[in-house]
Scaffold this motif. Structure first.
Motif, PDB file in Angstrom:
ATOM      1  N   MET A   1       0.822  -1.204   0.000  1.00  0.00           N
ATOM      2  CA  MET A   1       0.000   0.000   0.000  1.00  0.00           C
ATOM      3  C   MET A   1       0.861   1.262   0.000  1.00  0.00           C
ATOM      4  SD  MET A   1      -3.229  -0.977   2.463  1.00  0.00           S
ATOM      5  CE  MET A   1      -4.171   0.454   1.941  1.00  0.00           C
ATOM      6  N   LEU A   2       1.970   1.224   0.736  1.00  0.00           N
ATOM      7  CA  LEU A   2       2.874   2.370   0.732  1.00  0.00           C
ATOM      8  C   LEU A   2       3.500   2.564  -0.648  1.00  0.00           C
ATOM      9  CD1 LEU A   2       4.661   2.076   4.186  1.00  0.00           C
ATOM     10  CD2 LEU A   2       3.080   3.858   3.449  1.00  0.00           C
ATOM     11  N   ARG A   3       3.841   1.467  -1.291  1.00  0.00           N
ATOM     12  CA  ARG A   3       4.431   1.555  -2.625  1.00  0.00           C
ATOM     13  C   ARG A   3       3.434   2.183  -3.607  1.00  0.00           C
ATOM     14  NH1 ARG A   3       7.081  -3.863  -4.086  1.00  0.00           N
ATOM     15  NH2 ARG A   3       8.405  -3.192  -2.375  1.00  0.00           N
ATOM     16  N   ARG A   4       2.161   1.804  -3.477  1.00  0.00           N
ATOM     17  CA  ARG A   4       1.129   2.391  -4.338  1.00  0.00           C
ATOM     18  C   ARG A   4       0.955   3.874  -4.030  1.00  0.00           C
ATOM     19  NH1 ARG A   4      -0.969   1.990  -9.101  1.00  0.00           N
ATOM     20  NH2 ARG A   4      -0.986  -0.274  -8.883  1.00  0.00           N
ATOM     21  N   ARG A   5       0.991   4.248  -2.765  1.00  0.00           N
ATOM     22  CA  ARG A   5       0.886   5.673  -2.423  1.00  0.00           C
ATOM     23  C   ARG A   5       2.054   6.475  -2.991  1.00  0.00           C
ATOM     24  NH1 ARG A   5      -1.093   6.393   3.897  1.00  0.00           N
ATOM     25  NH2 ARG A   5      -3.247   5.668   3.586  1.00  0.00           N
ATOM     26  N   LEU A   6       3.246   5.964  -2.824  1.00  0.00           N
ATOM     27  CA  LEU A   6       4.416   6.649  -3.374  1.00  0.00           C
ATOM     28  C   LEU A   6       4.278   6.835  -4.875  1.00  0.00           C
ATOM     29  CD1 LEU A   6       7.186   4.776  -1.354  1.00  0.00           C
ATOM     30  CD2 LEU A   6       6.718   7.240  -1.208  1.00  0.00           C
ATOM     31  N   HIS A   7       3.763   5.804  -5.543  1.00  0.00           N
ATOM     32  CA  HIS A   7       3.551   5.869  -6.988  1.00  0.00           C
ATOM     33  C   HIS A   7       2.480   6.902  -7.337  1.00  0.00           C
ATOM     34  CE1 HIS A   7       2.990   4.413 -11.124  1.00  0.00           C
ATOM     35  NE2 HIS A   7       1.686   4.413 -10.877  1.00  0.00           N
ATOM     36  N   ASN A   8       1.339   6.840  -6.662  1.00  0.00           N
ATOM     37  CA  ASN A   8       0.246   7.759  -6.972  1.00  0.00           C
ATOM     38  C   ASN A   8       0.589   9.201  -6.638  1.00  0.00           C
ATOM     39  OD1 ASN A   8      -1.355   5.701  -7.946  1.00  0.00           O
ATOM     40  ND2 ASN A   8      -2.492   5.422  -6.041  1.00  0.00           N
ATOM     41  N   GLN A   9       1.417   9.400  -5.625  1.00  0.00           N
ATOM     42  CA  GLN A   9       1.840  10.753  -5.266  1.00  0.00           C
ATOM     43  C   GLN A   9       2.947  11.264  -6.183  1.00  0.00           C
ATOM     44  OE1 GLN A   9       1.861  12.758  -1.924  1.00  0.00           O
ATOM     45  NE2 GLN A   9       0.104  11.774  -1.011  1.00  0.00           N
ATOM     46  N   ARG A  10       3.363  10.434  -7.119  1.00  0.00           N
ATOM     47  CA  ARG A  10       4.392  10.766  -8.102  1.00  0.00           C
ATOM     48  C   ARG A  10       5.746  11.058  -7.456  1.00  0.00           C
ATOM     49  NH1 ARG A  10       0.893   8.468 -10.436  1.00  0.00           N
ATOM     50  NH2 ARG A  10      -0.013   9.090 -12.444  1.00  0.00           N
ATOM     51  N   LEU A  11       6.049  10.302  -6.391  1.00  0.00           N
ATOM     52  CA  LEU A  11       7.350  10.417  -5.748  1.00  0.00           C
ATOM     53  C   LEU A  11       8.345   9.415  -6.301  1.00  0.00           C
ATOM     54  CD1 LEU A  11       6.203  11.045  -2.072  1.00  0.00           C
ATOM     55  CD2 LEU A  11       7.542  12.613  -3.491  1.00  0.00           C
ATOM     56  N   THR A  12       7.877   8.241  -6.738  1.00  0.00           N
ATOM     57  CA  THR A  12       8.809   7.244  -7.268  1.00  0.00           C
ATOM     58  C   THR A  12       9.057   7.429  -8.758  1.00  0.00           C
ATOM     59  OG1 THR A  12       6.911   5.742  -7.442  1.00  0.00           O
ATOM     60  CG2 THR A  12       8.378   5.454  -5.563  1.00  0.00           C
ATOM     61  N   THR A  13       8.065   7.883  -9.486  1.00  0.00           N
ATOM     62  CA  THR A  13       8.236   8.128 -10.917  1.00  0.00           C
ATOM     63  C   THR A  13       7.233   9.181 -11.346  1.00  0.00           C
ATOM     64  OG1 THR A  13       8.274   7.101 -13.118  1.00  0.00           O
ATOM     65  CG2 THR A  13       6.641   6.284 -11.569  1.00  0.00           C
ATOM     66  N   THR A  14       7.617  10.028 -12.298  1.00  0.00           N
ATOM     67  CA  THR A  14       6.728  11.095 -12.742  1.00  0.00           C
ATOM     68  C   THR A  14       7.046  11.477 -14.179  1.00  0.00           C
ATOM     69  OG1 THR A  14       5.934  13.336 -12.270  1.00  0.00           O
ATOM     70  CG2 THR A  14       8.274  12.913 -11.876  1.00  0.00           C
ATOM     71  N   SER A  15       6.022  11.925 -14.873  1.00  0.00           N
ATOM     72  CA  SER A  15       6.218  12.500 -16.204  1.00  0.00           C
ATOM     73  C   SER A  15       5.994  14.011 -16.177  1.00  0.00           C
ATOM     74  CB  SER A  15       5.231  11.866 -17.196  1.00  0.00           C
ATOM     75  OG  SER A  15       3.890  12.108 -16.801  1.00  0.00           O
ATOM     76  N   PHE A  16       5.657  14.548 -14.998  1.00  0.00           N
ATOM     77  CA  PHE A  16       5.377  15.979 -14.895  1.00  0.00           C
ATOM     78  C   PHE A  16       6.646  16.816 -15.052  1.00  0.00           C
ATOM     79  CE2 PHE A  16       1.847  14.550 -11.805  1.00  0.00           C
ATOM     80  CZ  PHE A  16       0.962  14.348 -12.854  1.00  0.00           C
ATOM     81  N   ARG A  17       6.486  17.958 -15.712  1.00  0.00           N
ATOM     82  CA  ARG A  17       7.592  18.895 -15.873  1.00  0.00           C
ATOM     83  C   ARG A  17       7.230  20.308 -15.440  1.00  0.00           C
ATOM     84  NH1 ARG A  17      11.893  16.847 -18.579  1.00  0.00           N
ATOM     85  NH2 ARG A  17      11.591  14.867 -19.684  1.00  0.00           N
ATOM     86  N   GLN A  18       5.954  20.537 -15.155  1.00  0.00           N
ATOM     87  CA  GLN A  18       5.477  21.872 -14.788  1.00  0.00           C
ATOM     88  C   GLN A  18       4.831  21.836 -13.406  1.00  0.00           C
ATOM     89  OE1 GLN A  18       6.177  24.422 -16.783  1.00  0.00           O
ATOM     90  NE2 GLN A  18       7.023  23.034 -18.337  1.00  0.00           N
ATOM     91  N   ALA A  19       4.960  22.948 -12.686  1.00  0.00           N
ATOM     92  CA  ALA A  19       4.358  23.035 -11.353  1.00  0.00           C
ATOM     93  C   ALA A  19       2.851  22.846 -11.423  1.00  0.00           C
ATOM     94  CB  ALA A  19       4.694  24.385 -10.725  1.00  0.00           C
ATOM     95  N   GLY A  20       2.216  23.424 -12.442  1.00  0.00           N
ATOM     96  CA  GLY A  20       0.771  23.316 -12.566  1.00  0.00           C
ATOM     97  C   GLY A  20       0.298  21.897 -12.746  1.00  0.00           C
ATOM     98  N   GLU A  21       1.091  21.057 -13.406  1.00  0.00           N
ATOM     99  CA  GLU A  21       0.715  19.655 -13.590  1.00  0.00           C
ATOM    100  C   GLU A  21       0.669  18.927 -12.251  1.00  0.00           C
ATOM    101  OE1 GLU A  21       2.396  17.883 -17.620  1.00  0.00           O
ATOM    102  OE2 GLU A  21       3.974  18.979 -16.557  1.00  0.00           O
ATOM    103  N   VAL A  22       1.666  19.194 -11.401  1.00  0.00           N
ATOM    104  CA  VAL A  22       1.721  18.546 -10.091  1.00  0.00           C
ATOM    105  C   VAL A  22       0.525  18.974  -9.246  1.00  0.00           C
ATOM    106  CG1 VAL A  22       3.057  18.225  -7.982  1.00  0.00           C
ATOM    107  CG2 VAL A  22       4.247  18.459 -10.172  1.00  0.00           C
TER     108      VAL A  22
END
Length: 340
Positions: A1-22
């Protein structure tokens, strides 16, 4: 569950490049500690540094205002109106008892909003400049009374954040930062916010979202009912946890993060036992930031200096493995690179 949270919070991997996207992905990001909140966005995007986030605030791509609860959050311009429609009345009721204690009432608030509407037309003003404009109309407001007036005007959708002027925050008219859009009914807004929260913060409980949003659990349950098959339920320790259905696979392996004190990974949950089992924060560390290893609190860290001179020093509450120590070195380097 923690691994899923880290993923959903975009801490382990992300495609975001802009503050507004986050900010848009998370729905809202707690931001009373502005340097920490900037870093929270930087952790969830590629190549984003502190200057880029200041610039995004100046351009109005992200807004910093009181929303959800009586505290500061970043929010996206496209989301601010329907989220305020959904949550502002409860915040107003929470604050209503404090206004008379500082000499304010509904009539003064209404007069102040009229002054702000005129004073901010076509420009951005600091708190001191707003205080002067109010004084010119015989509304004496500094310190706590001024803070209450500004918060009321934010919740009434009159004002929001402008950009930074030096190290001072400014205010602008909401109409200038977030043009009016089609009205969203309450059920639609509730479904949007519920889906946003459980997509970006799940797995989480209805109690968690109630804490984060300020809405009662019965409304969260209503939001889940509206979403229907878009969400899925799992159980742990007899508690139901909800997520938005997602076929992506969280990245395995260890990770070390220097999270700011109000980071969404910790502050957005009423029950923090998943991330902080048996964690006893030492009194001297109550205002520190948090060292997180594999989603679990493992110590604290402090920042010193500002701008390019910002540095991070971490203290672990347990012995770190060699792999975790290398991860910590990388986390410190990333923090310092963010501020260069």
């Amino acid at each position: 569950m923690l691994r899923r949270r880290l993923h959903n919070q975009r801490l382990t991997t992300t495609s975001f490049r802009q503050a507004g996207e986050v900010v848009s992905w998370l729905g809202a990001v707690q931001a009373q500690d502005y340097p920490g909140a900037r870093w929270a966005l930087g952790l969830r995007a590629r190549g984003l540094d502190s200057a880029a986030i200041d610039a995004a605030l100046a351009r109005g791509e992200i807004l910093r205002t009181h929303i959800l609860r009586p505290t500061w959050h970043f929010v996206a311009p496209a989301d601010i109106r329907w989220i305020q429609m959904l949550t502002a009345a409860r915040v107003q009721r929470t604050m209503a008892g404090y206004a008379p204690k500082v000499g304010l009432n509904a009539r003064i608030f209404a007069r102040a909003r009229e002054v702000l509407q005129r004073a901010l037309e076509g420009r951005e003003l600091t708190r001191a400049e707003i205080s002067t404009a109010l004084a010119a109309r015989r509304i004496a407001a500094t310190g706590v009374p001024l803070a209450h007036i500004l918060l009321n005007a934010e919740l009434e959708q009159v004002i929001t954040s402008g950009g930074l002027r030096g190290n001072q925050f400014t205010y602008a008219l909401l109409d200038a930062r977030a043009p009016k859009s089609a009205v969203v009914d309450r059920d639609d807004a509730l479904a949007r916010l519920t889906k946003r929260y459980f997509a970006s913060h799940g797995p989480a409980t209805t109690r968690d979202m109630s804490w984060w949003s300020g809405l009662p659990q019965r409304e969260i349950t209503r939001g889940l009912e509206i979403l229907g098959r878009d969400v899925e339920r799992t159980e742990q320790d007899g508690l139901p946890y909800w997520s938005v259905r997602d076929r992506s696979t969280p990245r395995p392996g260890s990770g070390v993060w220097l999270l700011p004190n109000y980071d969404e990974f910790l502050i957005a949950y009423r029950d923090r036992q998943l991330s902080a089992p048996r964690f006893a924060l030492k009194p001297r560390d109550i205002y520190a930031h948090f060292l997180v290893v594999d989603g679990v609190l493992a110590g604290v860290w402090r920042r010193t200096g500002t701008g390019a001179g910002a540095r991070a020093t971490a203290t672990s509450y347990r012995r770190l493995s060699s792999l975790e120590r290398r991860g910590l070195e990388g986390a410190v380097e990333r923090f310092e690179r963010f501020h260069r």
